[in-house]
Design an enzyme around this catalytic site. Sequence first.
Site, PDB file in Angstrom:
ATOM      1  CD  GLU A 218      -2.951   1.128   2.014  1.00 12.79           C
ATOM      2  OE1 GLU A 218      -3.949   2.154   2.386  1.00 12.79           O
ATOM      3  OE2 GLU A 218      -2.938  -0.022   3.345  1.00 12.79           O
ATOM      4  CE  LYS A 234      -9.077   0.167   5.938  1.00 11.02           C
ATOM      5  NZ  LYS A 234      -8.352  -1.004   6.775  1.00 11.02           N
TER       6      LYS A 234
END
Length: 406
Positions: A218, A234
């Site tokens: 990420e 997410k």
Amino acid sequence: MSDRLVTAPELLRALHQRARDLDLAPPAAFLGDWRGSRAVVVPSVDLRPVRADAAFLESDGLVVVYRSFPDTVRGAAPPLPAAVRGEAPGWLTLGDDGRWSRHGDAPDPRQVVGDHGPGRAHREDDNDDHDHNHDDDDESRLPDWAAPDRTAHRSAVTDCLEAIRAGEVYQTCLSTRVHGRLRTDPLETFLGIAGHSPAARSAYLEGPWGAVLGFSPEEYLVRHGETVRSSPIKGTLAADLDPARLLESAKDIAENIMIVDLVRNDLGRVADVGSVTVTDLLAVRPAPGVHHLVSTVAARTGASNQALVEATFPPASVTGTPKARARELIAGWEPESRGLHCGTYGFALGRDLELAVAIRTLEVTSDGHVELGVGGGITIDSEPDAEWDECVHKAAFTWGGGPAPW
């Protein structure tokens, strides 16, 4: 000199030996997708603990840095310093053609391997105790883990669901920590995991304080001049399941969109008015052991790197909404401080910035103790046992996949 291409693991081992031979600070490495390269390797960098609020002060050179999650809870102190920083006089980048480019005061990779690689060790018949012909799946290079506290994590998820029902928060990220021991030195552990679970934002940092073995998928902040982006993750699904299920999951979609709004708000604190945009929404992307939903928010800003980090840290995807209340509750629900987990690591070059969210990141002390934080986002649709399963899926890259070793 031979035109044979030098691989990143080969170079890192040689640079590590070079540091020992010449009494230099150890190397640092960023593998995957950093600054448009397959790898950025810093031959030697003296990474020292610093105050968290000084970690991102700008410099003309390459600054290697990490900063831990700022909130702590009672109990044992995190294993590593809250922040480290070091400035490097040179670095190397690996192109798609497999060739290295030198920047600043960086040595020739082929010369380093020739002088400090395994061939030198055999010629000199020294007492090098590392086998350089490693199998990427050699389990002896993977950590030995103890069983984490499933009951405490389940209790935290249950408390979080009650807070969501009461309207205190809409979404919160909750973590647990796994403790273990290394079976070999940190660099070999890093290369062993990287061999079977390459990640977009892998990193290796080392100092007298210990080591960081990062395998994050990420981006936290990527800045070039006045343009900055953040790509929160997410929504997670095990790699052996159909990734299309992520886009069919109301829970995962809601979780992602709530965090996108939080990132927009964070960047908006320092962005030029009207410049914050969502450039990619709900993209399905693979990562070691899982599939993820990823979105990207971009903006323009003239703020300093320090101001940019202060406005957005800790990363939105590892806190919750509303952010301030979520952080307060997390500190009461989680039994251990997160340490570097959910903080950030990366590097800066002037105003350019490349930072990852420090997830899937092993924190190693100088005596070989290792900790790994894993977690996930909790929404009203979360189920405690499923949330625990997600934590296990996310940690599986450290033991080569499959069932948990405890």
